[in-house]
Design a protein around this motif. Structure first.
Motif, PDB file in Angstrom:
ATOM      1  N   SER A 113       1.198 -10.313  -4.815  1.00  0.00           N
ATOM      2  CA  SER A 113       2.410  -9.523  -4.958  1.00  0.00           C
ATOM      3  C   SER A 113       2.816  -9.305  -6.406  1.00  0.00           C
ATOM      4  O   SER A 113       2.082  -8.737  -7.188  1.00  0.00           O
ATOM      5  CB  SER A 113       3.530 -10.159  -4.144  1.00  0.00           C
ATOM      6  OG  SER A 113       4.659  -9.330  -4.122  1.00  0.00           O
ATOM      7  N   HIS A 114       3.975  -9.832  -6.779  1.00  0.00           N
ATOM      8  CA  HIS A 114       4.537  -9.580  -8.102  1.00  0.00           C
ATOM      9  C   HIS A 114       4.102 -10.628  -9.127  1.00  0.00           C
ATOM     10  O   HIS A 114       4.563 -10.593 -10.260  1.00  0.00           O
ATOM     11  CB  HIS A 114       6.052  -9.600  -7.979  1.00  0.00           C
ATOM     12  CG  HIS A 114       6.515 -10.807  -7.223  1.00  0.00           C
ATOM     13  ND1 HIS A 114       6.325 -10.944  -5.877  1.00  0.00           N
ATOM     14  CD2 HIS A 114       7.093 -11.950  -7.632  1.00  0.00           C
ATOM     15  CE1 HIS A 114       6.792 -12.118  -5.483  1.00  0.00           C
ATOM     16  NE2 HIS A 114       7.262 -12.750  -6.534  1.00  0.00           N
ATOM     17  N   ASP A 278       6.034  -3.164  -7.414  1.00  0.00           N
ATOM     18  CA  ASP A 278       5.385  -4.403  -7.860  1.00  0.00           C
ATOM     19  C   ASP A 278       3.868  -4.344  -7.708  1.00  0.00           C
ATOM     20  O   ASP A 278       3.294  -3.293  -7.418  1.00  0.00           O
ATOM     21  CB  ASP A 278       5.959  -5.601  -7.097  1.00  0.00           C
ATOM     22  CG  ASP A 278       5.515  -5.616  -5.648  1.00  0.00           C
ATOM     23  OD1 ASP A 278       5.278  -4.532  -5.098  1.00  0.00           O
ATOM     24  OD2 ASP A 278       5.393  -6.713  -5.069  1.00  0.00           O
ATOM     25  N   ASP A 280       1.648  -5.183  -5.489  1.00  0.00           N
ATOM     26  CA  ASP A 280       1.012  -4.673  -4.266  1.00  0.00           C
ATOM     27  C   ASP A 280       1.806  -3.545  -3.611  1.00  0.00           C
ATOM     28  O   ASP A 280       1.489  -3.128  -2.496  1.00  0.00           O
ATOM     29  CB  ASP A 280       0.783  -5.813  -3.273  1.00  0.00           C
ATOM     30  CG  ASP A 280       2.073  -6.459  -2.806  1.00  0.00           C
ATOM     31  OD1 ASP A 280       3.039  -6.485  -3.593  1.00  0.00           O
ATOM     32  OD2 ASP A 280       2.129  -6.924  -1.659  1.00  0.00           O
ATOM     33  N   ASP A 282       4.954  -3.217  -2.432  1.00  0.00           N
ATOM     34  CA  ASP A 282       5.938  -3.318  -1.350  1.00  0.00           C
ATOM     35  C   ASP A 282       7.373  -3.485  -1.863  1.00  0.00           C
ATOM     36  O   ASP A 282       8.322  -3.337  -1.103  1.00  0.00           O
ATOM     37  CB  ASP A 282       5.570  -4.407  -0.333  1.00  0.00           C
ATOM     38  CG  ASP A 282       5.392  -5.775  -0.953  1.00  0.00           C
ATOM     39  OD1 ASP A 282       5.530  -5.893  -2.193  1.00  0.00           O
ATOM     40  OD2 ASP A 282       5.105  -6.727  -0.200  1.00  0.00           O
ATOM     41  N   ARG A 283       7.527  -3.804  -3.152  1.00  0.00           N
ATOM     42  CA  ARG A 283       8.893  -3.955  -3.678  1.00  0.00           C
ATOM     43  C   ARG A 283       9.356  -2.682  -4.383  1.00  0.00           C
ATOM     44  O   ARG A 283       8.541  -1.859  -4.783  1.00  0.00           O
ATOM     45  CB  ARG A 283       8.943  -5.095  -4.697  1.00  0.00           C
ATOM     46  CG  ARG A 283       8.680  -6.431  -4.086  1.00  0.00           C
ATOM     47  CD  ARG A 283       8.913  -7.535  -5.088  1.00  0.00           C
ATOM     48  NE  ARG A 283       8.877  -8.820  -4.377  1.00  0.00           N
ATOM     49  CZ  ARG A 283       9.340  -9.957  -4.845  1.00  0.00           C
ATOM     50  NH1 ARG A 283       9.865  -9.996  -6.050  1.00  0.00           N
ATOM     51  NH2 ARG A 283       9.281 -11.058  -4.127  1.00  0.00           N
TER      52      ARG A 283
HETATM   53 ZN    ZN Z   1       4.824  -7.430  -3.232  1.00  0.00          ZN
END
Ligand code: ZN
Ligand code: G6P
Length: 544
Positions: A113-114, A278, A280, A282-283
């Motif tokens: 992720s982030h 972010d 990946d 999703d944010r």
């Molecule tokens: Zn993420």
């Protein structure tokens, strides 16, 4: 197909966290480490023989290597078809869409992720189920048990697959489809939002925008949708090429890490709209000229205005937020007579509610929002939602936010993070808080009288499963709240998160700086948890 079964012994640190298994790349590079985890995933599944598995990741260091290993293991374990994003790339929401669209049995998403990427940084892996969402706890519990007893794994013996060539190949009897990672997702977005209106508003200059892809996965998605399809000026999407180390940055869309965007939006002649996503995809972080929208407000504003978006024009069934997310969306739900659910932190808790159509929109304070279109949070979706809103209302981001506060009041909100705290000290802090819960109700600090103090436990209204110990909540009579919890996504030591919120109805007081407005609560939080005293730190590492 030639398959080998290799003997192995368990690793004792493969317990999935809030969102899969996240560790330093070096940990994943240990002999058989990834193989053990992947085999344990497959050993936790039933009925997947001959079925389709989706594979993709955010392109960080070790993504390609991991995908080659997973391809061979999926083949040996009996999957019939593998769908993989070109270059091994799929944003998390795009992966969720692909799983749903092509009726896959599930998917493996490679991302931390982030968290930063690169040989010295983080890698991650998680399994998503057939609805496109992260596997529920009963699956991850079983998976963890399997990692503790694993004795061998299966791998097919064939050469590496060319991940860059879109098309179909067959290896060892398994069909492998390499797909354009962006096309299906772009088509989904065009069905949800009013692309004609967006094109008009962008091309006639009513909306100008900047999108910081932070050298991560949303680069190609945002460039295609915002620039090629909607006609935003070339360069509107910047840091658009995904890099294995995210250019050395920390791909987390907040004011600290997306500072390039923040400087533009608070600088001279800012565009009307700014956003970032972010690692990946999703944010999301939403900004307007000289304004930052807190994720909790963003969710509330989306819920209040959902009818203006084509896909939600007929109304929404309900909303949900994670427990530490501010209560702003609750006020909207109340006014619109919508069901509103409070879930533990972790997107997986929204899955059942979405599947059962108990909710249409959901979100978290951690810069995540989404809807029933996929089963992950979705950064670019949130960006398009806001753009569609601005175009429909013909108002600036600031006007939309202020109008919302006028109607519902403002939930002044912020989060303080203490990162890489020694695990023993962090657990000591939580134990110390737990020990005070019974004594707190009725206790006062100035205007702040404790109404309730508890440890959040959630019973899923769909399947009845119970998740306990999900964070400490201290609620005050005046509607304010302090929440404490330990992060489930860190890879070094423990991260203590302190969430603070205060409700302000009076519009003359809506202009306050959050840190100043929350000063008393920040002080009370320290008295309760003693993080500064116990760690010797003087301030949080990150304030969002
Ligand atoms: Zn993420
Ligand atoms: C990931 C999850 C979110 C969660 C966030 C923060 O992004 O998908 O659901 O809110 O991490 O989790 P943490 O446990 O670190 O607070």
């Amino acid at each position: 197909m030639t398959t080998t079964i290799t003997k192995t012994t368990p690793y004792d640190d493969q317990k999935p966290g809030t969102s899969g298994l996240r560790k330093k790349v070096k940990v994943f590079q240990q002999s058989k480490y990834l193989e053990n985890f992947v085999q344990s995933i497959f050993d936790s599944l039933e009925g997947y023989q001959g079925q389709t598995l989706v594979i993709g990741g955010d392109g960080r260091y070790y993504n390609r290597k991991a995908i080659q290993i997973i391809i061979k293991m999926a083949a040996a374990n009996g999957f019939g078809e593998l769908i993989i994003g070109q270059g091994g790339l799929l944003s998390t929401p795009a992966a969720s869409n692909i799983i749903r669209k092509y009726n896959a049995f599930g998917g493996i998403v490679l991302s931390a992720s982030h968290n930063p990427g690169g040989p010295e940084e983080d890698f991650g892996i998680k399994y998503n189920v057939g609805n496109g969402g992260p596997a529920p706890e009963k699956f991850t519990d079983k998976l963890y048990e399997n990692t503790k007893t694993i004795t061998g794994y299966k791998k097919a013996r064939f050469g590496d697959v060319d991940l860059d060539a879109v098309g179909e190949v067959e290896k060892g009897g398994v069909k492998i489809r390499i797909i354009d990672p962006v096309a299906d997702y772009a088509e989904l977005m065009a069905r949800i939002f009013d692309f004609d209106l967006l094109k008009q508003s962008i091309q006639n200059g009513f909306i100008t925008l900047k999108f910081d892809a932070m050298h991560a996965i949303t680069g190609p998605y945002a460039k295609h949708i915002l620039e090629d399809v909607l006609g935003a000026a070339p360069g509107s999407v910047f840091n658009a090429v995904p890099l294995e180390d995210f250019g050395g940055g920390h791909p987390d869309p907040n004011l600290v890490h997306a500072h390039e965007l923040a400087e533009i939006m608070f600088g001279p002649n800012p565009p009307t709209f700014g956003a970032a996503s972010d690692g990946d995809g999703d944010r999301n972080m939403i900004m307007g000229a000289n304004i930052f929208v807190t994720p909790s407000d963003s969710l509330a504003i989306m819920a209040a205005n959902a009818k203006l978006i084509p896909a939600y024009a007929k109304g929404i069934s309900g909303v949900a937020r994670s427990m530490p997310t501010s209560q702003a969306v609750d006020r909207v739900a109340d006014k619109l007579s919508l069901p509103c659910y409070e879930t533990p932190t972790g997107w997986k808790f929204f899955g059942n509610l979405l599947d059962a159509d108990k909710i249409t929109l959901c979100g978290e304070e951690s810069f995540g929002s989404g809807s029933n279109h996929v089963r992950e949070k979705d950064g670019l979706w949130a960006v398009l939602f806001w753009l569609n809103l601005i175009a429909r209302k013909r108002e600036s981001v600031e006007d939309i936010v202020r109008e919302h506060w006028q109607t519902y009041g403002r939930d002044i909100y912020c989060r303080h993070d203490y990162e890489a705290v020694d695990a023993e000290i962090a657990n000591g802090i939580v134990d110390h808080l737990r020990g005070q819960l019974d004594t707190l109700p009725g206790k006062s600090w100035g205007d702040y009288e404790v109404k309730y103090a508890d440890e959040f436990s959630y019973t899923d209204p769909v399947d009845g499963s119970v998740s306990s110990r999900q964070g400490i909540r201290i609620g005050f009579v005046n509607g304010s709240r302090i929440v404490f919890r330990l992060s489930g996504t860190g890879t070094v030591g423990a991260t203590l998160r302190i969430y603070l919120e205060r409700y302000e109805r009076d519009i003359r007081k809506h202009d306050q700086d959050a840190q100043a407005a929350l000063a008393e609560l920040i002080d009370i939080a320290e008295q309760l948890c003693e993080v500064k005293k116990r760690t010797g730190r003087t301030e949080p590492d990150v304030i969002t």
